[in-house]
Write a protein that holds these residues in place. Structure first.
Motif, PDB file in Angstrom:
ATOM      1  N   ASN A 197       0.845  -1.193   0.000  1.00 11.58           N
ATOM      2  CA  ASN A 197       0.000   0.000   0.000  1.00 11.58           C
ATOM      3  C   ASN A 197       0.880   1.241   0.000  1.00 11.58           C
ATOM      4  OD1 ASN A 197      -2.565  -1.188  -0.028  1.00 11.58           O
ATOM      5  ND2 ASN A 197      -2.503  -1.553   2.172  1.00 11.58           N
ATOM      6  N   ARG A 198       0.422   2.264  -0.695  1.00  9.63           N
ATOM      7  CA  ARG A 198       1.209   3.484  -0.820  1.00  9.63           C
ATOM      8  C   ARG A 198       1.420   4.179   0.523  1.00  9.63           C
ATOM      9  NH1 ARG A 198       1.618   4.520  -6.234  1.00  9.63           N
ATOM     10  NH2 ARG A 198       0.054   3.523  -7.547  1.00  9.63           N
TER      11      ARG A 198
ATOM     12  N   GLN B  89      -4.328  -3.045 -10.299  1.00  9.24           N
ATOM     13  CA  GLN B  89      -3.913  -1.865 -11.050  1.00  9.24           C
ATOM     14  C   GLN B  89      -5.105  -1.095 -11.584  1.00  9.24           C
ATOM     15  OE1 GLN B  89      -1.258  -3.642 -13.867  1.00  9.24           O
ATOM     16  NE2 GLN B  89       0.507  -3.606 -12.492  1.00  9.24           N
TER      17      GLN B  89
ATOM     18  N   ASN C 174      -5.139   2.654  -3.254  1.00  9.01           N
ATOM     19  CA  ASN C 174      -3.905   2.809  -2.490  1.00  9.01           C
ATOM     20  C   ASN C 174      -2.924   1.663  -2.761  1.00  9.01           C
ATOM     21  OD1 ASN C 174      -2.254   3.966  -0.472  1.00  9.01           O
ATOM     22  ND2 ASN C 174      -3.020   2.503   1.024  1.00  9.01           N
ATOM     23  N   THR C 175      -3.413   0.615  -3.449  1.00 12.00           N
ATOM     24  CA  THR C 175      -2.610  -0.590  -3.670  1.00 12.00           C
ATOM     25  C   THR C 175      -1.568  -0.384  -4.763  1.00 12.00           C
ATOM     26  OG1 THR C 175      -4.592  -1.841  -3.135  1.00 12.00           O
ATOM     27  CG2 THR C 175      -2.756  -3.067  -4.076  1.00 12.00           C
ATOM     28  N   ARG C 176      -0.421  -1.007  -4.600  1.00 10.90           N
ATOM     29  CA  ARG C 176       0.600  -0.974  -5.634  1.00 10.90           C
ATOM     30  C   ARG C 176       1.324  -2.318  -5.656  1.00 10.90           C
ATOM     31  NH1 ARG C 176       5.443   2.889  -3.252  1.00 10.90           N
ATOM     32  NH2 ARG C 176       5.678   1.842  -1.246  1.00 10.90           N
TER      33      ARG C 176
ATOM     34  N   LEU D  36       4.869  -4.235  -5.977  1.00  4.81           N
ATOM     35  CA  LEU D  36       6.294  -4.014  -5.781  1.00  4.81           C
ATOM     36  C   LEU D  36       7.067  -5.190  -6.374  1.00  4.81           C
ATOM     37  CD1 LEU D  36       6.145  -2.949  -2.019  1.00  4.81           C
ATOM     38  CD2 LEU D  36       6.205  -1.449  -4.006  1.00  4.81           C
TER      39      LEU D  36
END
Length: 199
Positions: free
Chosen positions: A23-24, A42, A47-49, A51
């Motif tokens: 999460n950002r 995506q 807030n999700t990303r 990595l």
């Protein structure tokens, strides 16, 4: 002429990549986030990303392969050639989701013919085929389809000038194919040129 070879390789600390959900704002991802696909996360625009971290495999990684090449000179105007290669990577012991970037077809082969026609004309024709395979990139992962092409050229040798005039093309039948995931379709390419032999 026949050429046969086999190899087996053993890697320690093999470098690959592992993807994680984060999460950002630094908070812990929920079970729902962890269970969703990368595309869904995506598209959510939340807030999700995703990595991606480069890491070393703790397990030993093994690869192996073999190749066979054959060339037979029937006569001066005709030499027949063929080759086949096999490439494997053993992923059984690797963690789930570990990306090896082993972007190599398991099976591929070439069939060709070349020779000298008349006194000054030469030629070459070659058919190439490669099996579809998983292709991993840092920004995308996908499966390529089987692809094949026919390449050929004819040349005229000018002996006193040590020069060959050559006309030919690759993928002559315009069998559009993609050889890199996320890359463009490759179509027909034709060329004409001079080959100069510097004595």
């Amino acid at each position: 002429m026949v050429d046969v070879n086999y190899f087996r390789s053993y890697y320690n600390d093999f470098i690959g990549a592992q993807r994680f959900v984060g999460n950002r704002d630094g908070s812990r991802p929920s079970a729902q986030q962890l269970g969703a696909s990368a595309a869904t996360l995506q598209m959510a625009g939340s807030n999700t990303r995703i990595l991606q971290v480069w890491t070393n495999a703790r397990q030993e990684v093994q690869t192996q392969g073999a190749a066979l090449g054959v060339s037979y000179n029937v006569a001066r105007p005709l030499t027949i050639t063929a080759n086949y290669s096999l490439n494997l990577i053993e992923k059984d012991k690797l963690p789930e989701g570990f990306q090896t970037f082993f972007n190599t077809p398991k099976h591929k082969y070439n069939l060709g013919a070349n020779g000298l026609l008349a006194k000054h004309f030469n030629y070459s024709v070659n058919y190439r085929w490669a099996q579809g395979h998983l292709y991993e990139m840092p920004f995308a992962v996908g499966t390529l389809q089987d692809y094949s092409t026919v390449d050929a050229y004819v040349g005229y040798v000018i002996p006193k000038a040590y020069t060959t005039i050559q006309v030919g093309g690759s993928n002559l039948f315009n069998a559009t194919n993609t050889q890199v995931y996320g890359g463009p379709n490759i179509g027909r390419l034709v060329f004409a040129g001079l080959l100069i032999d510097i004595k």
